[in-house]
Design a protein around this motif. Structure first.
Motif, mmCIF file in Angstrom:
data_model
loop_
_atom_site.group_PDB
_atom_site.id
_atom_site.type_symbol
_atom_site.label_atom_id
_atom_site.label_comp_id
_atom_site.label_asym_id
_atom_site.label_seq_id
_atom_site.Cartn_x
_atom_site.Cartn_y
_atom_site.Cartn_z
ATOM 1 N N LEU A 1 0.986 -1.352 0.087
ATOM 2 C CA LEU A 1 0.039 -0.021 -0.118
ATOM 3 C C LEU A 1 0.866 1.348 0.186
ATOM 4 C CD1 LEU A 1 -2.618 -0.915 2.576
ATOM 5 C CD2 LEU A 1 -3.024 -0.759 0.319
ATOM 6 N N ASP B 1 -2.394 6.621 0.027
ATOM 7 C CA ASP B 1 -3.926 5.988 0.110
ATOM 8 C C ASP B 1 -4.127 5.774 1.589
ATOM 9 O OD1 ASP B 1 -4.149 5.909 -2.620
ATOM 10 O OD2 ASP B 1 -2.945 4.289 -2.725
ATOM 11 N N ASN C 1 -13.196 8.301 6.823
ATOM 12 C CA ASN C 1 -12.632 7.272 5.985
ATOM 13 C C ASN C 1 -12.561 5.827 6.507
ATOM 14 O OD1 ASN C 1 -11.408 8.906 3.392
ATOM 15 N ND2 ASN C 1 -11.298 10.180 5.191
ATOM 16 N N LYS D 1 -14.114 3.242 6.409
ATOM 17 C CA LYS D 1 -14.240 1.938 5.042
ATOM 18 C C LYS D 1 -12.653 1.890 4.481
ATOM 19 C CE LYS D 1 -16.950 0.148 1.361
ATOM 20 N NZ LYS D 1 -18.336 0.446 0.401
ATOM 21 N N SER D 2 -12.183 2.719 4.069
ATOM 22 C CA SER D 2 -10.928 2.579 3.515
ATOM 23 C C SER D 2 -9.831 2.174 4.374
ATOM 24 C CB SER D 2 -10.373 4.178 2.829
ATOM 25 O OG SER D 2 -11.302 4.482 1.750
ATOM 26 N N LEU E 1 -10.279 0.117 7.089
ATOM 27 C CA LEU E 1 -10.620 -1.131 7.558
ATOM 28 C C LEU E 1 -10.133 -2.176 6.251
ATOM 29 C CD1 LEU E 1 -13.934 -0.915 9.046
ATOM 30 C CD2 LEU E 1 -12.029 -1.213 10.252
ATOM 31 N N LYS E 2 -10.315 -1.476 5.177
ATOM 32 C CA LYS E 2 -9.805 -2.256 3.937
ATOM 33 C C LYS E 2 -8.297 -2.604 3.838
ATOM 34 C CE LYS E 2 -9.835 -2.250 -1.399
ATOM 35 N NZ LYS E 2 -10.455 -1.353 -2.473
ATOM 36 N N ASN E 3 -7.709 -1.140 4.236
ATOM 37 C CA ASN E 3 -6.042 -1.325 4.244
ATOM 38 C C ASN E 3 -5.858 -2.524 5.142
ATOM 39 O OD1 ASN E 3 -5.977 0.721 2.180
ATOM 40 N ND2 ASN E 3 -5.790 2.212 3.389
ATOM 41 N N LYS F 1 -7.306 -5.081 6.377
ATOM 42 C CA LYS F 1 -7.418 -6.411 6.010
ATOM 43 C C LYS F 1 -6.493 -6.652 4.857
ATOM 44 C CE LYS F 1 -11.160 -9.290 3.989
ATOM 45 N NZ LYS F 1 -12.447 -9.255 3.366
ATOM 46 N N ILE F 2 -5.831 -5.669 4.057
ATOM 47 C CA ILE F 2 -4.933 -6.182 2.919
ATOM 48 C C ILE F 2 -3.604 -6.621 3.562
ATOM 49 C CG2 ILE F 2 -3.671 -5.087 1.094
ATOM 50 C CD1 ILE F 2 -6.223 -3.625 0.228
ATOM 51 N N LYS G 1 -3.592 -10.102 5.753
ATOM 52 C CA LYS G 1 -3.516 -11.042 4.916
ATOM 53 C C LYS G 1 -2.007 -11.239 4.284
ATOM 54 C CE LYS G 1 -5.690 -12.969 0.507
ATOM 55 N NZ LYS G 1 -6.608 -12.897 -0.401
#
Length: 379
Positions: free
Chosen positions: A51, A55, A67, A69-70, A72-74, A76-77, A80
């Motif tokens: 990342l 961002d 922000n 949602k963004s 939490l997505k970051n 998760k990425i 993983k």
């Protein structure tokens, strides 16, 4: 040895890149990197970032919520990817809102966690130290007073000096800087509006108004590496204020004074001996919440380290071009005022110590990986 290094802001990207180079230098070919960071870390590691900082950097309580949602997505990425990579060490650089969550996750999966540049838990929510003791194997601090703070909580930390000392010491001045940007006529005032879009959008409009009040000076904007010219131009009425990228130190070294957004840049400006006024603006609700929970008297690193007001701090409504101009006039025309600030900068230099943070952190990480970390309940 495999390292996973995370920085979420431009300043952390600089320190992360320097650390990567030191780890590679001390370990030779037997080293691999995976990074979350910016252009500098990508270049140093020769790896594309999982990342990019552009961002990830959200500032203020309200901005984080907007922000979420963004973010939490970051998270998760990165979680993983971290498990897929399985590094020997995870190195987290500042950026606590994100990195402490990653530290907790890594600890659950038996990944050794090193934290470089302490979260500012001494400023608010000191109780988070208990969590840090559980999830961080070792902490490397860059501010002198942090050692005593953590000692109070019976936590072992290493003071490694400040990496900005390294960056300033290693900088090679560009002798063609003024000629390249056509700045050889007037004396320069540097404008450093920050690295996040939100703070720039709030501060830069006030900063550029100063040009009309100081016609005898040339104002120059230091652009953040994660942004582009197009973003800045929306705040400029004309081309009379040049915009430079990647040469903030050269700009400061030629500046008579500077207007600086609160953050790492305030300390860089002081280390380069440029008189400054510090400004800060954020969402009104974020400021209100911050004032309720923050437990320190100052916002700039210069004043925090010296524990007194060395540079003027103008926050929220006070950060308007009229008030900034009054302080700037003092810096430019009041000789005694200016010399007192420079004298205090000298004391700051002495308190900060010597360069060498990046090599020290690399040495500590290697030693702790080979020998294990000390007990976290003693100093």
């Amino acid at each position: 040895m495999k390292y996973y290094i995370i920085a979420g802001e431009s300043s952390g990207d600089l320190h992360g890149a320097n650390l990567i180079r030191e780890l590679a230098k001390q370990q030779g070919s037997d080293v691999q990197f995976r990074v979350v960071g910016g252009d500098r870390m990508e270049q140093a590691s020769q790896q594309k970032a999982v990342l990019h900082v552009r961002d990830m950097s959200f500032m203020g309580f309200v901005e984080v919520l907007l922000n979420l949602k963004s973010i939490l997505k970051n998270l998760k990425i990165v979680k993983k990817d971290l498990l897929a990579y399985r590094p020997d060490a995870l190195v987290l650089i500042d950026f606590p809102g994100f990195n402490l969550k990653i530290a907790s996750f890594a600890k659950q999966h038996n990944i050794k966690v090193f934290y470089y540049i302490s979260p500012k838990v001494w400023a608010w929510n000191t109780g988070r130290v208990k969590k840090i003791k559980r999830i961080v194997d070792h902490m490397f601090c860059i501010l002198p007073f942090e050692v005593d703070f953590y000692k109070h909580w019976n936590m072992h930390v290493d003071y490694v000096g400040n990496p900005l000392l390294d960056a300033v010491t290693l900088h090679h001045p560009d002798t063609t800087f003024k000629a390249r940007y056509g700045l050889e006529g007037k004396k320069i005032i540097a404008l450093l509006p920050g690295s996040r879009k939100m703070e720039i959008s709030k501060l830069l409009p006030e900063m550029v108004k100063l040009a009309k009040l100081f016609p005898g000076h040339q104002f120059v904007i230091a652009g953040a590496p994660n942004l582009n010219t197009h973003f800045y131009r929306q705040f400029l009425d004309n081309d009379n204020i040049p915009l430079v990228f990647g040469q903030t130190y050269d700009l400061l070294q030629h500046a008579e004074a500077a207007v600086v957004a609160s953050g790492t840049a305030t300390l860089e400006t002081a280390l380069l001996n440029v008189p400054q006024v510090v400004v800060y603006k954020a969402n009104a609700l974020s400021i209100a919440i911050g004032r309720m929970v923050i437990k320190v008297d100052y916002i700039s690193l210069v004043n925090l380290i010296m524990n007194k007001e060395i540079v003027k701090e103008l926050i929220q409504k006070e950060a308007n071009h009229h008030t900034i101009a009054e302080e700037l006039d003092q810096l430019l025309n009041n000789k005694a005022y200016r010399e007192e600030m420079l004298a205090q900068y000298k004391s700051l230099h002495e308190r900060m110590g010597l360069p060498g943070a990046s090599p020290k952190v690399a040495q500590h990480i290697l030693r702790y990986l080979q020998q294990g970390t000390p007990k976290r309940d003693s100093h």
